[in-house]
Design a protein around this motif. Structure first.
Motif, PDB file in Angstrom:
ATOM      1  N   ARG A   1      12.608  61.143   7.498  1.00 29.90           N
ATOM      2  CA  ARG A   1      12.309  59.577   7.473  1.00 29.90           C
ATOM      3  C   ARG A   1      11.805  58.375   6.082  1.00 29.90           C
ATOM      4  O   ARG A   1       9.915  59.422   6.350  1.00 29.90           O
ATOM      5  CB  ARG A   1      12.816  58.916   8.501  1.00 29.90           C
ATOM      6  CG  ARG A   1      13.716  60.150   9.834  1.00 29.90           C
ATOM      7  CD  ARG A   1      14.290  58.760  11.067  1.00 29.90           C
ATOM      8  NE  ARG A   1      14.561  59.853  12.415  1.00 29.90           N
ATOM      9  CZ  ARG A   1      16.084  59.889  11.014  1.00 29.90           C
ATOM     10  NH1 ARG A   1      16.783  59.324  10.512  1.00 29.90           N
ATOM     11  NH2 ARG A   1      16.744  60.848  12.446  1.00 29.90           N
ATOM     12  N   ARG A   2      12.208  57.961   5.202  1.00 28.72           N
ATOM     13  CA  ARG A   2      11.183  57.046   5.417  1.00 28.72           C
ATOM     14  C   ARG A   2      10.041  55.777   6.227  1.00 28.72           C
ATOM     15  O   ARG A   2      10.172  55.713   6.721  1.00 28.72           O
ATOM     16  CB  ARG A   2      11.924  55.824   4.185  1.00 28.72           C
ATOM     17  CG  ARG A   2      12.886  56.534   3.183  1.00 28.72           C
ATOM     18  CD  ARG A   2      13.464  55.238   2.236  1.00 28.72           C
ATOM     19  NE  ARG A   2      14.151  54.380   3.235  1.00 28.72           N
ATOM     20  CZ  ARG A   2      14.888  53.519   2.419  1.00 28.72           C
ATOM     21  NH1 ARG A   2      14.825  53.291   0.857  1.00 28.72           N
ATOM     22  NH2 ARG A   2      15.930  52.871   3.381  1.00 28.72           N
ATOM     23  N   VAL A   3       9.018  56.320   5.777  1.00 27.36           N
ATOM     24  CA  VAL A   3       8.147  54.945   6.176  1.00 27.36           C
ATOM     25  C   VAL A   3       7.953  54.006   5.693  1.00 27.36           C
ATOM     26  O   VAL A   3       7.601  53.955   4.749  1.00 27.36           O
ATOM     27  CB  VAL A   3       7.292  56.265   7.108  1.00 27.36           C
ATOM     28  CG1 VAL A   3       6.275  55.491   7.438  1.00 27.36           C
ATOM     29  CG2 VAL A   3       7.319  57.660   7.726  1.00 27.36           C
ATOM     30  N   PHE A   4       7.729  52.442   6.624  1.00 29.32           N
ATOM     31  CA  PHE A   4       7.033  51.776   6.018  1.00 29.32           C
ATOM     32  C   PHE A   4       6.147  51.203   7.192  1.00 29.32           C
ATOM     33  O   PHE A   4       6.442  51.145   7.836  1.00 29.32           O
ATOM     34  CB  PHE A   4       8.125  49.937   6.058  1.00 29.32           C
ATOM     35  CG  PHE A   4       9.357  50.699   5.112  1.00 29.32           C
ATOM     36  CD1 PHE A   4       9.127  50.815   3.136  1.00 29.32           C
ATOM     37  CD2 PHE A   4      10.146  51.476   5.237  1.00 29.32           C
ATOM     38  CE1 PHE A   4      10.384  50.503   2.798  1.00 29.32           C
ATOM     39  CE2 PHE A   4      11.568  51.574   4.441  1.00 29.32           C
ATOM     40  CZ  PHE A   4      11.517  51.212   3.536  1.00 29.32           C
ATOM     41  N   LEU A   5       5.042  50.598   6.468  1.00 25.25           N
ATOM     42  CA  LEU A   5       3.772  50.187   7.360  1.00 25.25           C
ATOM     43  C   LEU A   5       3.939  48.354   6.602  1.00 25.25           C
ATOM     44  O   LEU A   5       4.245  47.637   6.162  1.00 25.25           O
ATOM     45  CB  LEU A   5       2.413  49.895   6.063  1.00 25.25           C
ATOM     46  CG  LEU A   5       2.372  51.740   6.100  1.00 25.25           C
ATOM     47  CD1 LEU A   5       0.956  51.879   5.645  1.00 25.25           C
ATOM     48  CD2 LEU A   5       2.197  52.595   7.943  1.00 25.25           C
ATOM     49  N   CYS A   6       3.732  47.757   8.308  1.00 27.91           N
ATOM     50  CA  CYS A   6       3.587  46.776   8.353  1.00 27.91           C
ATOM     51  C   CYS A   6       2.585  46.134   8.488  1.00 27.91           C
ATOM     52  O   CYS A   6       2.022  46.046   9.428  1.00 27.91           O
ATOM     53  CB  CYS A   6       5.096  45.974   9.010  1.00 27.91           C
ATOM     54  SG  CYS A   6       6.865  46.434   9.695  1.00 27.91           S
ATOM     55  N   LEU A   7       1.937  45.240   7.541  1.00 27.51           N
ATOM     56  CA  LEU A   7       0.453  45.329   7.923  1.00 27.51           C
ATOM     57  C   LEU A   7       0.461  43.646   8.505  1.00 27.51           C
ATOM     58  O   LEU A   7       1.495  42.949   7.040  1.00 27.51           O
ATOM     59  CB  LEU A   7      -0.524  45.624   6.260  1.00 27.51           C
ATOM     60  CG  LEU A   7       0.009  46.883   6.313  1.00 27.51           C
ATOM     61  CD1 LEU A   7      -0.557  46.965   5.089  1.00 27.51           C
ATOM     62  CD2 LEU A   7      -0.344  47.719   7.413  1.00 27.51           C
ATOM     63  N   PRO A   8      -0.224  42.465   8.309  1.00 23.19           N
ATOM     64  CA  PRO A   8      -0.077  41.150   8.767  1.00 23.19           C
ATOM     65  C   PRO A   8      -1.269  41.418   7.978  1.00 23.19           C
ATOM     66  O   PRO A   8      -2.241  41.766   6.651  1.00 23.19           O
ATOM     67  CB  PRO A   8      -1.029  41.299  10.136  1.00 23.19           C
ATOM     68  CG  PRO A   8      -1.984  42.551   9.848  1.00 23.19           C
ATOM     69  CD  PRO A   8      -1.137  43.255   9.614  1.00 23.19           C
ATOM     70  N   THR A   9      -1.207  39.984   6.973  1.00 23.94           N
ATOM     71  CA  THR A   9      -1.750  39.293   5.267  1.00 23.94           C
ATOM     72  C   THR A   9      -2.617  38.209   6.616  1.00 23.94           C
ATOM     73  O   THR A   9      -2.077  37.207   6.522  1.00 23.94           O
ATOM     74  CB  THR A   9      -0.706  38.597   4.439  1.00 23.94           C
ATOM     75  OG1 THR A   9       0.451  39.512   4.527  1.00 23.94           O
ATOM     76  CG2 THR A   9      -1.730  38.354   3.438  1.00 23.94           C
ATOM     77  N   ILE A  10      -4.263  38.781   6.631  1.00 24.34           N
ATOM     78  CA  ILE A  10      -4.861  38.666   7.240  1.00 24.34           C
ATOM     79  C   ILE A  10      -5.548  37.157   5.474  1.00 24.34           C
ATOM     80  O   ILE A  10      -6.057  38.179   5.132  1.00 24.34           O
ATOM     81  CB  ILE A  10      -5.495  38.977   7.586  1.00 24.34           C
ATOM     82  CG1 ILE A  10      -5.203  39.851   9.137  1.00 24.34           C
ATOM     83  CG2 ILE A  10      -7.501  37.969   8.513  1.00 24.34           C
ATOM     84  CD1 ILE A  10      -5.700  41.276   9.147  1.00 24.34           C
ATOM     85  N   ARG A  11      -5.652  35.749   6.566  1.00 23.51           N
ATOM     86  CA  ARG A  11      -6.395  34.764   5.412  1.00 23.51           C
ATOM     87  C   ARG A  11      -7.769  35.042   6.120  1.00 23.51           C
ATOM     88  O   ARG A  11      -8.090  35.113   7.605  1.00 23.51           O
ATOM     89  CB  ARG A  11      -5.686  33.545   5.923  1.00 23.51           C
ATOM     90  CG  ARG A  11      -4.283  33.751   5.051  1.00 23.51           C
ATOM     91  CD  ARG A  11      -3.800  32.123   4.737  1.00 23.51           C
ATOM     92  NE  ARG A  11      -3.890  31.778   6.190  1.00 23.51           N
ATOM     93  CZ  ARG A  11      -3.636  30.233   6.706  1.00 23.51           C
ATOM     94  NH1 ARG A  11      -4.256  29.698   5.457  1.00 23.51           N
ATOM     95  NH2 ARG A  11      -3.867  30.101   7.621  1.00 23.51           N
ATOM     96  N   LEU A  12      -8.540  34.649   5.078  1.00 26.47           N
ATOM     97  CA  LEU A  12     -10.317  34.798   5.451  1.00 26.47           C
ATOM     98  C   LEU A  12     -10.854  33.669   4.813  1.00 26.47           C
ATOM     99  O   LEU A  12     -10.482  33.377   3.623  1.00 26.47           O
ATOM    100  CB  LEU A  12     -11.116  36.554   4.961  1.00 26.47           C
ATOM    101  CG  LEU A  12     -10.691  37.398   5.741  1.00 26.47           C
ATOM    102  CD1 LEU A  12     -11.016  38.669   4.969  1.00 26.47           C
ATOM    103  CD2 LEU A  12     -10.882  37.293   7.246  1.00 26.47           C
ATOM    104  N   LEU A  13     -11.726  33.154   4.914  1.00 26.73           N
ATOM    105  CA  LEU A  13     -12.493  31.870   4.332  1.00 26.73           C
ATOM    106  C   LEU A  13     -14.020  32.372   4.104  1.00 26.73           C
ATOM    107  O   LEU A  13     -14.587  32.844   5.676  1.00 26.73           O
ATOM    108  CB  LEU A  13     -12.823  30.635   5.685  1.00 26.73           C
ATOM    109  CG  LEU A  13     -13.649  29.374   5.067  1.00 26.73           C
ATOM    110  CD1 LEU A  13     -12.492  28.879   3.149  1.00 26.73           C
ATOM    111  CD2 LEU A  13     -13.523  28.142   6.037  1.00 26.73           C
TER     112      LEU A  13
END
Length: 177
Positions: A67-79
């Motif tokens: 089966r296909r695998v997709f990663l759901c990654l948070p786009t974390i904003r940094l300062l």
């Protein structure tokens, strides 16, 4: 669910898996970075604060269990406090702005060798243009490596014979003859 074994299975040690869900025929792996700290790419400062998550990024990974695998990654904003630069968390498993993990991209040329780009794209399911681009980039690297090995073998050979269909690339070969 023990996410440690899922992390090992998918070879994603830099991520901590929080949830795996199956939607139709695909697996969606929700993950966070194991180390939420990252230096500023501009000034290399370590005084960085989290500004939140802009959105969830979905990238394609190697298949698992057919089966296909997709990663759901948070786009974390940094300062960065010292220089004031804002930036997005950089994951080691995926290039910035790309839709596929580095492991998935590295697996594509193996599908093309001995087949066609169209057939490889049908098997792996990214667009054929993506498979072709990745294969051409891989071939450039392979050609340089093969040429270097052949040149080295030719220089070390005492009885170099060139046939009608052969040619020499380096001027150092001609001086050795």
């Amino acid at each position: 669910m023990n996410s440690h074994f899922t992390t090992l299975l998918l070879d994603l040690t830099e991520l901590v898996i929080s949830n795996v869900e199956r939607i139709l025929e695909d697996f969606f792996v929700h993950a966070d970075p194991a180390d939420r700290f990252q230096k500023c790419p501009h000034c290399l400062g370590e005084d960085v604060i989290h500004k939140g998550i802009a959105y969830q990024r979905t990238v394609r990974h190697l298949p698992a269990f057919g089966r296909r695998v997709f990663l759901c990654l948070p786009t974390i904003r940094l300062l960065c406090k010292p220089c004031g630069a804002t930036f997005i968390f950089d994951y080691a498993c995926v290039e910035p702005g790309k839709r596929y993990t580095k492991q998935f991209v590295a697996s594509l040329p193996g599908h093309v060798v001995g087949a066609t780009v169209k057939h490889a794209a049908k098997q792996t399911q990214p667009p054929a243009t993506t498979v072709e681009r990745v294969f051409k980039q891989w071939m450039e690297g392979e050609c340089k490596q093969v040429q270097a090995v052949c040149t080295e073998q030719a220089l070390e050979s005492n009885q170099l014979v060139l046939g009608i269909d052969d040619f020499a690339c380096a001027s150092t070969i001609e001086t050795e003859l």
